[in-house]
Design an enzyme around this catalytic site. Structure first.
Site, mmCIF file in Angstrom:
data_model
loop_
_atom_site.group_PDB
_atom_site.id
_atom_site.type_symbol
_atom_site.label_atom_id
_atom_site.label_comp_id
_atom_site.label_asym_id
_atom_site.label_seq_id
_atom_site.Cartn_x
_atom_site.Cartn_y
_atom_site.Cartn_z
ATOM 1 N N ASP A 29 37.062 32.650 -22.092
ATOM 2 C CA ASP A 29 36.590 31.476 -22.822
ATOM 3 C C ASP A 29 37.580 31.223 -23.950
ATOM 4 O O ASP A 29 37.889 32.136 -24.720
ATOM 5 C CB ASP A 29 35.194 31.767 -23.385
ATOM 6 C CG ASP A 29 34.500 30.536 -23.938
ATOM 7 O OD1 ASP A 29 35.169 29.755 -24.663
ATOM 8 O OD2 ASP A 29 33.304 30.351 -23.670
ATOM 9 N N ILE A 30 38.045 29.994 -24.068
ATOM 10 C CA ILE A 30 39.019 29.694 -25.125
ATOM 11 C C ILE A 30 38.353 29.475 -26.481
ATOM 12 O O ILE A 30 39.039 29.312 -27.482
ATOM 13 C CB ILE A 30 39.928 28.495 -24.769
ATOM 14 C CG1 ILE A 30 39.114 27.223 -24.561
ATOM 15 C CG2 ILE A 30 40.802 28.834 -23.569
ATOM 16 C CD1 ILE A 30 39.966 25.963 -24.505
ATOM 17 N N GLU A 88 27.260 23.143 -22.368
ATOM 18 C CA GLU A 88 28.606 22.767 -22.777
ATOM 19 C C GLU A 88 29.367 22.034 -21.681
ATOM 20 O O GLU A 88 30.050 21.052 -21.936
ATOM 21 C CB GLU A 88 29.429 24.003 -23.185
ATOM 22 C CG GLU A 88 28.724 25.014 -24.040
ATOM 23 C CD GLU A 88 27.926 26.033 -23.225
ATOM 24 O OE1 GLU A 88 28.094 26.151 -22.000
ATOM 25 O OE2 GLU A 88 27.093 26.703 -23.842
ATOM 26 N N HIS A 93 27.821 28.252 -14.784
ATOM 27 C CA HIS A 93 28.683 29.318 -15.276
ATOM 28 C C HIS A 93 27.874 30.389 -15.991
ATOM 29 O O HIS A 93 26.806 30.130 -16.525
ATOM 30 C CB HIS A 93 29.790 28.793 -16.185
ATOM 31 C CG HIS A 93 29.335 28.038 -17.394
ATOM 32 N ND1 HIS A 93 28.809 26.763 -17.324
ATOM 33 C CD2 HIS A 93 29.341 28.369 -18.702
ATOM 34 C CE1 HIS A 93 28.520 26.345 -18.545
ATOM 35 N NE2 HIS A 93 28.826 27.301 -19.397
ATOM 36 N N HIS A 95 28.222 33.433 -18.883
ATOM 37 C CA HIS A 95 28.996 34.002 -19.986
ATOM 38 C C HIS A 95 28.859 35.515 -19.945
ATOM 39 O O HIS A 95 27.742 36.034 -19.835
ATOM 40 C CB HIS A 95 28.440 33.538 -21.341
ATOM 41 C CG HIS A 95 28.576 32.084 -21.605
ATOM 42 N ND1 HIS A 95 29.624 31.565 -22.331
ATOM 43 C CD2 HIS A 95 27.792 31.035 -21.269
ATOM 44 C CE1 HIS A 95 29.472 30.248 -22.431
ATOM 45 N NE2 HIS A 95 28.371 29.906 -21.788
#
Length: 131
Positions: A29-30, A88, A93, A95
Site C-alpha cells: 500500500d503506498i 477507498e 481487496h 489489507h
C-alpha cells in the site's frame, strides 16, 4: 472505467508487488498504516469482496494467508492484522497490516455510539442473519 487496482494489474501504473499468480496480486500500500502494509486483490475487477464467487473468495483467502505468513517472517511485528474495508477503491481487496499496537489498524477517526445504539443495531443485524 478501470479502477486504480485494475490499472495496476494491467501494468498501466506501477506497484510494489510482493506476490502474484494467475488470479491474484499482492502489493504494498503506498499509503500504509505501518511498514509492510500489503493489499491482496483478485485480478478480476469485482467491487465488493462479498460479490466474489465462493471459490474465488476462498482462493483469495488462501493467497492472502501465504502473503501474511511471508510478511510475518519479514517485518518485525506482534501480529499481522487483516481488514476488508472497501471504501477507498471499488475493487475487492484485503489489507494485511503488521501490528504492534491496536492503533496500527486505525484507518480513520472513530464515531461514538451510545450503549443503546449498539444494542439496537446488534439486535437488528441479528434478526436478519440466516444460518
Amino acid at each position: 472505467m478501470s479502477t486504480l487496482f485494475t490499472k495496476i494489474v494491467k501494468k498501466e501504473i506501477p506497484a510494489y508487488k510482493v506476490a502474484e499468480n494467475s488470479q491474484f496480486l499482492a502489493f504494498l500500500d503506498i499509503n500504509p498504516n505501518t511498514k509492510g502494509h500489503v493489499l491482496c486483490i483478485p485480478k478480476k475487477e469485482i467491487d465488493k469482496i462479498w460479490d466474489l464467487e465462493s471459490d474465488m473468495y476462498h482462493e483469495l483467502m488462501l493467497f492472502t494467508r501465504c502473503v501474511a505468513l511471508a510478511l510475518e517472517k519479514t517485518v518485525p511485528c506482534k501480529r499481522v492484522g487483516m481488514a476488508v474495508v472497501g471504501l477507498e477503491v471499488p475493487h475487492a481487496h484485503v489489507h494485511l497490516i503488521p501490528l504492534n499496537k491496536m492503533g496500527d489498524m486505525d484507518f480513520s477517526n472513530k464515531v461514538e455510539m451510545s450503549d443503546e445504539e449498539f444494542k439496537e443495531l446488534a439486535a437488528s443485524i441479528s434478526s436478519k442473519v440466516e444460518l
